[in-house]
Scaffold this motif. Structure first.
Motif, mmCIF file in Angstrom:
data_model
loop_
_atom_site.group_PDB
_atom_site.id
_atom_site.type_symbol
_atom_site.label_atom_id
_atom_site.label_comp_id
_atom_site.label_asym_id
_atom_site.label_seq_id
_atom_site.Cartn_x
_atom_site.Cartn_y
_atom_site.Cartn_z
ATOM 1 N N ALA A 1 0.586 -1.244 -0.072
ATOM 2 C CA ALA A 1 0.138 0.102 0.105
ATOM 3 C C ALA A 1 0.741 1.342 0.062
ATOM 4 C CB ALA A 1 -1.094 0.092 1.410
ATOM 5 N N ALA A 2 1.840 1.197 0.826
ATOM 6 C CA ALA A 2 2.687 2.412 0.798
ATOM 7 C C ALA A 2 3.425 2.701 -0.320
ATOM 8 C CB ALA A 2 3.448 2.422 2.223
ATOM 9 N N SER A 3 3.910 1.627 -1.098
ATOM 10 C CA SER A 3 4.720 1.629 -2.215
ATOM 11 C C SER A 3 4.070 2.248 -3.597
ATOM 12 C CB SER A 3 5.751 0.364 -2.404
ATOM 13 O OG SER A 3 4.589 -0.479 -2.726
ATOM 14 N N GLU A 4 2.723 2.421 -3.358
ATOM 15 C CA GLU A 4 2.070 2.627 -4.621
ATOM 16 C C GLU A 4 2.222 4.096 -5.040
ATOM 17 O OE1 GLU A 4 -1.971 0.104 -3.646
ATOM 18 O OE2 GLU A 4 -2.140 2.022 -4.306
ATOM 19 N N ALA A 5 2.508 4.360 -6.257
ATOM 20 C CA ALA A 5 2.933 5.661 -6.654
ATOM 21 C C ALA A 5 1.867 6.632 -6.075
ATOM 22 C CB ALA A 5 2.747 5.606 -8.250
ATOM 23 N N PRO A 6 2.473 7.613 -5.636
ATOM 24 C CA PRO A 6 1.583 8.875 -4.978
ATOM 25 C C PRO A 6 1.061 9.600 -6.037
ATOM 26 C CG PRO A 6 4.105 9.423 -4.916
ATOM 27 C CD PRO A 6 3.946 7.962 -5.144
ATOM 28 N N ALA A 7 1.471 9.586 -7.090
ATOM 29 C CA ALA A 7 0.861 10.580 -8.245
ATOM 30 C C ALA A 7 -0.319 9.834 -8.588
ATOM 31 C CB ALA A 7 1.880 10.855 -9.561
ATOM 32 N N ALA A 8 -1.394 11.032 -8.773
ATOM 33 C CA ALA A 8 -2.802 10.370 -9.289
ATOM 34 C C ALA A 8 -3.356 11.140 -10.139
ATOM 35 C CB ALA A 8 -3.624 9.989 -7.952
ATOM 36 N N ALA A 9 -3.987 10.706 -11.204
ATOM 37 C CA ALA A 9 -4.687 11.534 -11.984
ATOM 38 C C ALA A 9 -6.080 11.999 -11.728
ATOM 39 C CB ALA A 9 -5.114 10.824 -13.344
ATOM 40 N N VAL A 10 -5.969 13.690 -11.796
ATOM 41 C CA VAL A 10 -7.340 14.025 -11.293
ATOM 42 C C VAL A 10 -7.844 14.733 -12.534
ATOM 43 C CG1 VAL A 10 -8.106 15.829 -9.882
ATOM 44 C CG2 VAL A 10 -6.547 14.472 -9.060
ATOM 45 N N ALA A 11 -9.060 14.297 -13.124
ATOM 46 C CA ALA A 11 -9.439 14.849 -14.452
ATOM 47 C C ALA A 11 -10.866 15.216 -14.298
ATOM 48 C CB ALA A 11 -9.273 13.491 -15.360
ATOM 49 N N SER A 12 -11.206 15.870 -15.386
ATOM 50 C CA SER A 12 -12.656 16.152 -15.689
ATOM 51 C C SER A 12 -13.075 15.686 -16.993
ATOM 52 C CB SER A 12 -12.870 17.761 -15.495
ATOM 53 O OG SER A 12 -14.262 18.070 -16.042
ATOM 54 N N GLY A 13 -13.698 14.240 -17.047
ATOM 55 C CA GLY A 13 -14.056 13.813 -18.116
ATOM 56 C C GLY A 13 -12.951 12.834 -18.577
ATOM 57 N N SER A 14 -11.770 13.228 -18.524
ATOM 58 C CA SER A 14 -10.535 12.376 -18.812
ATOM 59 C C SER A 14 -9.227 12.858 -18.086
ATOM 60 C CB SER A 14 -10.170 12.449 -20.293
ATOM 61 O OG SER A 14 -9.954 13.914 -20.789
ATOM 62 N N ALA A 15 -8.302 11.749 -18.150
ATOM 63 C CA ALA A 15 -6.970 12.166 -17.494
ATOM 64 C C ALA A 15 -6.146 13.289 -18.000
ATOM 65 C CB ALA A 15 -6.250 10.981 -17.210
ATOM 66 N N ARG A 16 -6.260 14.534 -17.643
ATOM 67 C CA ARG A 16 -5.790 15.737 -18.126
ATOM 68 C C ARG A 16 -4.572 16.219 -17.029
ATOM 69 N NH1 ARG A 16 -10.109 19.456 -20.598
ATOM 70 N NH2 ARG A 16 -8.023 20.720 -21.537
ATOM 71 N N GLU A 17 -4.577 15.655 -15.866
ATOM 72 C CA GLU A 17 -3.703 16.480 -14.874
ATOM 73 C C GLU A 17 -3.093 15.251 -14.130
ATOM 74 O OE1 GLU A 17 -5.734 19.205 -12.488
ATOM 75 O OE2 GLU A 17 -5.996 20.834 -14.044
ATOM 76 N N THR A 18 -1.823 15.687 -13.656
ATOM 77 C CA THR A 18 -1.329 14.670 -12.672
ATOM 78 C C THR A 18 -0.671 15.516 -11.536
ATOM 79 O OG1 THR A 18 -0.685 13.027 -14.363
ATOM 80 C CG2 THR A 18 0.443 12.940 -12.189
ATOM 81 N N ARG A 19 -1.160 15.206 -10.188
ATOM 82 C CA ARG A 19 -0.506 15.811 -9.100
ATOM 83 C C ARG A 19 0.664 14.925 -8.482
ATOM 84 N NH1 ARG A 19 -3.722 19.962 -7.191
ATOM 85 N NH2 ARG A 19 -5.695 20.187 -8.368
ATOM 86 N N ILE A 20 1.604 15.507 -8.217
ATOM 87 C CA ILE A 20 2.669 14.833 -7.708
ATOM 88 C C ILE A 20 3.091 15.419 -6.436
ATOM 89 C CG2 ILE A 20 5.154 14.217 -7.992
ATOM 90 C CD1 ILE A 20 4.741 14.411 -10.977
ATOM 91 N N PRO A 21 3.045 14.916 -5.190
ATOM 92 C CA PRO A 21 3.275 15.472 -4.130
ATOM 93 C C PRO A 21 4.942 15.882 -3.831
ATOM 94 C CG PRO A 21 3.127 13.144 -3.659
ATOM 95 C CD PRO A 21 2.940 13.521 -4.890
#
Length: 496
Positions: free
Chosen positions: A250-270
């Protein structure tokens, strides 16, 4: 560097140490051991990342791993216990060491108005932590909160790497639903979630109080957070069943996650660890030290010929020879000719501190971000010694093994942006340093040489400096000296 406590004759605890430079926290990147593994004094048990570097932590005693207090991906304060070791395995049953209140992974909603516990306060490594003299009073209420009990069981199971046992259902008033219909906070308290889930929600900017839980006893799962981050649908869709992955998964999963509106258009990286520290340092430097940058374009054909000759020299066998080596030596000679440039600004005492040594920083791009380790006392090194130090610095940085001490105490820095094919840039000073030299790409260009236009190896240098310490004349002299040496590298002998 190490710190530990004894909880009984059988169990010993190892705390997150201060790995240097006064850092207050570190993230557990990877565990190299699991409960039940045998460890020996000096064995590396985990890798942690501070705001400056990744560091391997050795255990200072022998025994068998009893418990890992935090999963991978957790940021832990210096002084908190991270692992418990059974130093007398096979001696019969013994009570396990109790976890500190400050390490409680999940906090349930408050049940009444009992006094809050006074947890241990982390102090300097080697001095332990002070126990609170006030014990926790029992919470009021005839029934222990079933949610809190279930969460505690789930977390303990997660830390031990297996699924949580089913909790016995507790009686609840008929008018109160077992799971909140809106959000994950029972009775208006803090939402129930495990540490990796809280971290995921923080990374995605999701308020856990707005998340509808689907886990057992109202615990918010990773799927619940992802569902809250996804675009709102016209019809609510039930989230999948909670994952039973081990903490390390669980902890090793990539922290970046797509936040989109209709489709994946953004990636948030901590932004954390090295990247966060560099970002803060660069902002502080840019808005504290008045930067001035000067440029010069220079014919380095003779330097490139010298590099080729040195590669065949038996005295340079076993070390890496490249243009950066000659540039570094040229900057050291220029500093020797203009020692006032090697200084620092003491804001507290309003003094200029001139350094009689050169700790030469080399900016290095790594998967964890930009770091600037430095070669200690570079001014005293011969060319072969400087080449060996550069090679070791680059290898260590590439492997992610650069220590915090290796990045402390720099005086001037070189950043080789030419490796990316760009001509030059306006570099920002490494905090606490007086100057930084940017080296552009070395390209074959038409150049006037001995009255004729010929193809020559040419590069552009940029020197940024702190104008409180270095005026235009001094900065120009330093840059001109570096350029002159690279144009006529025999000056390394005549000027040294």
């Amino acid at each position: 560097m190490t710190t530990m406590t004894e909880t009984s004759a059988r169990f010993r605890e190892f705390k997150m140490p201060d790995v240097g430079e006064g850092l207050t926290e570190a993230e557990i990147l990877k565990w190299f051991v699991q409960p039940g593994d045998t460890v020996t004094d000096g064995q590396v048990v985990c890798e942690v990342e501070t705001a400056k570097a990744a560091v391997e932590l050795p255990i200072p005693f022998d025994g068998v791993v009893h418990e890992l207090r935090f999963p991978e991906g957790t940021t832990v304060d210096v002084g908190q216990v991270i692992i418990a070791i059974d130093v007398a395995p096979g001696s019969g049953d013994a009570p396990a060491p109790a976890a500190e209140p400050a390490q409680e992974p999940v906090e349930a909603a408050s049940q009444g108005d009992g006094d809050a516990p006074k947890g241990r306060t982390p102090v300097l490594v080697g001095y332990g932590v002070a126990e609170s003299s006030t014990k926790r009073r029992p919470r009021k209420g005839a029934t222990a909160a079933p949610e809190a009990a279930a969460v505690a069981a789930a977390v303990q199971a997660e830390l031990n790497g297996h699924a949580a046992p089913a909790a016995a259902p507790a009686p609840a008033p008929a008018s109160a639903p077992a799971v909140p219909a809106q959000g994950g906070a029972p009775d208006g308290g803090r939402p129930l979630a495990k540490p990796p889930v809280r971290k995921l929600a923080k990374d995605l900017g999701i308020d856990l109080a707005t998340v509808v839980p689907t886990g057992k006893d109202g615990i918010i799962t990773r799927e619940d957070v992802h569902a809250a981050a996804a675009p709102a649908a016209t019809t609510p869709v039930a989230a999948p069943a909670p994952s039973q992955a081990a903490p390390s998964q669980a902890a090793s999963e990539a922290p970046a996650a797509a936040v989109a509106s209709g489709s994946a258009r953004e990636t948030r990286i901590p932004v954390k660890g090295v990247r966060k520290a560099i970002a803060q340092a660069m902002v502080g430097s840019a808005f504290t030290a008045p930067h001035v940058t000067e440029f010069v374009t220079v014919d380095v054909t003779r330097t490139m010929k010298l590099v080729a000759e040195l590669k065949e020299d038996k005295d340079m066998a076993g070390v890496r020879v490249n243009p950066l080596l000659i540039i570094a030596k040229a900057l050291l000679v220029a500093i020797k000719r203009n020692p006032e440039v090697n200084a620092a600004w003491d804001e507290a005492n309003q003094e200029i501190v001139q350094k009689h040594y050169v700790n030469l920083g080399i900016a290095a791009a790594t998967p964890r971000g930009l770091i600037v380790p430095n070669i200690k006392d570079a001014h005293d090194k011969t060319l072969p010694q400087l080449a060996a130090a550069l090679g070791e610095l680059v290898t260590t940085a590439r492997d992610g093994k650069t220590s915090p001490a290796a990045m402390a105490g720099g005086t001037v820095t070189i950043t080789n942006v030419g490796v990316f094919g760009v001509d030059t840039g306006t570099p920002i000073l490494n905090p606490g340093e007086s100057a930084i030299l940017a080296v552009g790409a070395i390209k074959l260009q038409p150049w006037v040489h001995k009255g004729k236009v010929k193809p020559r190896q040419v590069t552009t240098l940029a020197l940024s400096f702190d104008h409180r310490l270095v005026d235009g004349e001094l900065g120009s002299k330093v840059l001109a000296d570096v350029a002159a040496i690279l144009e006529q590298p025999k000056r390394l002998i005549t000027w040294a």
